[in-house]
Design an enzyme around this catalytic site. Structure first.
Site, mmCIF file in Angstrom:
data_model
loop_
_atom_site.group_PDB
_atom_site.id
_atom_site.type_symbol
_atom_site.label_atom_id
_atom_site.label_comp_id
_atom_site.label_asym_id
_atom_site.label_seq_id
_atom_site.Cartn_x
_atom_site.Cartn_y
_atom_site.Cartn_z
ATOM 1 N N ASP A 93 1.068 -0.879 0.300
ATOM 2 C CA ASP A 93 -0.169 0.025 0.149
ATOM 3 C C ASP A 93 0.877 1.521 0.012
ATOM 4 O O ASP A 93 2.153 0.544 0.087
ATOM 5 C CB ASP A 93 -0.412 0.758 0.454
ATOM 6 C CG ASP A 93 -2.016 -0.964 1.086
ATOM 7 O OD1 ASP A 93 -2.224 -1.653 -0.021
ATOM 8 O OD2 ASP A 93 -2.189 -1.524 2.321
ATOM 9 N N ASP A 395 -4.615 -3.065 5.165
ATOM 10 C CA ASP A 395 -5.676 -2.506 7.041
ATOM 11 C C ASP A 395 -6.555 -2.299 6.878
ATOM 12 O O ASP A 395 -7.502 -2.977 7.967
ATOM 13 C CB ASP A 395 -4.649 -1.346 7.205
ATOM 14 C CG ASP A 395 -5.517 -0.153 5.759
ATOM 15 O OD1 ASP A 395 -6.117 -0.556 4.871
ATOM 16 O OD2 ASP A 395 -5.259 0.929 5.635
ATOM 17 N N ASP A 399 -9.252 -6.707 2.962
ATOM 18 C CA ASP A 399 -8.181 -6.704 2.374
ATOM 19 C C ASP A 399 -7.873 -8.796 3.161
ATOM 20 O O ASP A 399 -6.946 -8.994 2.367
ATOM 21 C CB ASP A 399 -7.108 -6.628 3.224
ATOM 22 C CG ASP A 399 -6.838 -4.882 2.470
ATOM 23 O OD1 ASP A 399 -7.304 -4.860 0.817
ATOM 24 O OD2 ASP A 399 -6.841 -3.426 3.129
#
Length: 674
Positions: A93, A395, A399
């Protein structure tokens, strides 16, 4: 690795049983009775089995877990430590992992004008240039937030955000524009909310105002602009033309190209407190754009460079605008070339499986932007089909499937959800990409250390086995080393040094090597070659010592018994020779190519202390009468110890010569001095 260890254990057990049975069958026809032949065969089997391996393996992995925890990487599964060392792809990310997740609005765009914002962080100190034209935009954005600002509670503390950091930045810029958002929220209480989701890329709240009800909307510029029919200019509502849309897109791209996260803000009046989502998010009036800076973490650039040197491919997977993602990727070093491959979630939706596989097969710098958790899962699966070992960060609760499916799922400890942390194999306590790089480095070191103590343990097994085989084929009636002596070496002298090798720090060049192939065996040809090399030296030395001592006595082989003093001295010398050579062998296997002088003789004091304990135990076995009775040993004189010490250094000296040769070869390839 778990499968490889199980296979290795079965093979070692099978080899030990087969060799023991063979020796038993050889001894019986030679006139030996059943019991001595069985004891002899038992000694052979014990010599082939590294009894301390299970404990050493577990402790080495546990040490790796502890070291990673100190570097802010909490590993939930022991075997994940080793898997980290073979990682070939990291899908990371952007926000919070590569950046600091401390948003600060720096620019506000409305009606063709850009307004600069001063101040950094979450303290509402600073100002918005010419704030009056954008005050309504910031009021609407502030109302469409769930986060809240928390002032410092004591000296030395800072303003904090409870909730999403992006929303915290919106509340701060509203305060800088002179808005009291608590008063605004009281004057326009919220009655309905449509939370943000990754498909709509919007969040909408409905508020009761004096004239009725108003929907406040914020989200990705492209998605929100498509739902706008009007725009506000100088307090007037005007229809949005194609020219206006192009101007908004250009303004958003300009902000994104500076590395800013861009949000669009709009509103509309609705009928009643409970409109449908379709009604609340259509026919909107565009108010403008907000650009916020999330600076990269200062430690990430070096970590990205280390991963590049280590042959690890880094793929940014973000929900942000492609220009924002590329700008941040360039700042931290993920993108260096002029033309990275940028693919959006919409682009991924149009790709079939073969197209996606072809995309990932290209050795290009790849950025995946405006993607959803479902896209992330698909990319992870595609990489794994190519045989890659994938680590992926996440997070959110959405996910979790990708985190669970990846080889190494990495959840955020500070900003992640409980669902993500539960699904992941590793949790970053500081949410930083640098902790992933540190964990990979330590994971590689763990695998190296496992191989080091495997070489250490199995090489001395050769030193124990060869004298027994040599005595058999030479017709000597007794064993050169008994089963109880072998157990004393395996469980007394060798376990602690093996544990110390498992705690060996990473070698300096551990991140300058390519990732280990997942098909590579724990017992590779190189490992077996080193075992045979070091073990062969030990075996030749202790076998020579035994027969030298026996033959020098002039006693015929058939006259030897277990109580013959020369025999007791000879088997004591064999045991002492193995212990001494293992002390120097432990120093040799500490590094693969680096000289012991460069690594530092005293840089692993635990290893020296463990080796010293093994030598002290050997001295006790040789000189203490109670232990002499147990092990059948005898005291050695100074000349014996001198010979054994000289022979014991040979593995270290030979391995230093081998390492020097490898360094010269590598230097010739690289064109640098060794």
């Amino acid at each position: 690795m778990q499968r490889q260890v199980a296979v290795m254990a079965r093979r070692v057990a099978g080899a030990a049983l087969a060799t023991g049975a063979l020796m038993f069958a050889v001894r019986l026809p030679a006139g030996e009775s059943v019991l001595p032949s069985f004891v002899f065969a038992l000694g052979v089997m014990v010599a082939l089995v590294p009894e301390g391996l299970p404990a050493t393996l577990s402790v080495s992995l546990a040490i790796g877990v502890r070291r990673m925890a100190r570097r802010q990487a909490l590993v939930k599964q022991l075997l994940a430590v080793e898997a980290l060392g073979s990682t070939t792809v990291v899908c990371t990310d952007k926000t919070g992992t590569l950046t600091q997740a401390e948003m600060t609005v720096t620019r506000v765009w409305a009606a063709g004008s850009t307004h600069e914002v001063t101040g950094v962080g979450y303290a509402p100190r600073g100002e918005v240039g010419d704030a009056a034209p954008v005050r309504e935009l910031l009021r609407v954005a502030g109302l469409c937030c769930d986060a809240r600002l928390v002032p410092p509670s004591g000296p030395g503390e800072r303003w904090r955000v409870l909730g999403d950091t992006t929303e915290g930045a919106l509340l701060v810029v509203a305060a800088k524009a002179g808005l009291d958002m608590e008063a605004e929220a009281a004057a326009a209480p919220r009655v309905t909310v449509f939370p943000f989701d990754s498909r709509r890329k919007l969040m909408t709240t409905v508020h009761r105002i004096a004239t009725g009800h108003q929907a406040c909307v914020k989200g990705a510029p492209a998605e929100l602009l498509a739902r706008c029919t009007h725009a506000e200019r100088d307090g007037r509502r005007e229809p949005v033309t194609e020219r206006d849309r192009a101007a908004v897109v250009a303004a958003g791209d300009g902000l994104a190209s500076q590395g800013l996260r861009v949000l669009a803000v709009a509103r509309r009046e609705v009928d009643g407190p409970r409109p449908t989502r379709q009604e609340a998010e259509s026919g909107l009036v565009l108010l403008g754009l907000v650009g916020m800076l999330d600076p990269p973490r200062p430690e990430v650039t070096e970590a990205v460079a280390a991963c590049r040197r280590a042959g690890i491919r880094i793929v940014m997977v973000t929900g942000d605008h492609p220009l924002t993602g590329e700008a941040v990727a360039r700042r931290v070093g993920i993108v260096r070339g002029p033309d990275p491959v940028v693919v959006t979630g919409a682009g991924l939706d149009t790709m079939g499986g073969e197209q996606l596989d072809a995309l990932l097969a290209e050795p290009s710098e790849l950025l995946l932007c405006r993607v959803s958790p479902e896209h992330k899962m698909r990319v992870v699966e595609a990489f794994q089909r190519r045989g890659e070992v994938v680590a992926v960060t996440g997070d959110g609760a959405n996910d979790a499937p990708a985190l669970k499916h990846a080889d190494i799922g990495v959840a955020m400890g500070a900003g992640g959800t409980d669902v993500a942390r539960e699904a992941a194999a590793m949790v970053l306590l500081d949410d930083s990409f640098a902790s992933i790089a540190a964990a990979v480095r330590l994971g590689r070191a763990v695998y190296q250390n496992i191989r080091k103590f495997l070489v250490y343990l199995f090489s001395h097994n050769i030193g124990e086995l060869v004298p027994i085989l040599a005595a058999t084929f030479a017709g000597f009636p007794l064993v050169p080393i008994s089963a109880v002596q072998i157990l004393a070496i395996d469980l007394g002298s060798d376990v602690l040094p093996a544990l110390a090798l498992g705690a060996e720090p990473p070698e300096p060049d551990v991140m300058d090597r390519p990732p280990r192939s997942r098909r590579e065996r724990l017992f590779s040809a190189a490992v077996m070659g080193r075992v045979l090399f070091l073990g062969g030296i030990q075996a030749v030395c202790v076998t020579a010592v035994f027969f030298w001592h026996v033959l020098a006595s002039g006693i015929p082989f058939d006259d030897f018994t277990k109580d013959t003093p020369v025999y007791r001295e000879a088997i004591t010398m064999v045991q002492a020779g193995i212990v001494l050579s293992q002390f120097f062998n432990a120093l040799a296997v500490r590094t693969d190519r680096q000289s012991i002088r460069t690594a530092g003789l005293f840089s692993n004091p635990a290893l020296l202390a463990a080796g010293g304990f093994g030598l002290a135990l050997m001295v006790a076995v040789s000189y203490l009468p109670p232990l002499q009775a147990v092990f059948g040993t005898a005291p050695l004189d100074a000349e014996d110890w001198a010979v054994l010490a000289a022979l014991g250094t040979l593995p270290l000296l030979a391995d230093e010569i081998r390492k020097a040769s490898l360094r010269r070869r590598d230097a010739r390839r690289e064109g640098a001095p060794p």
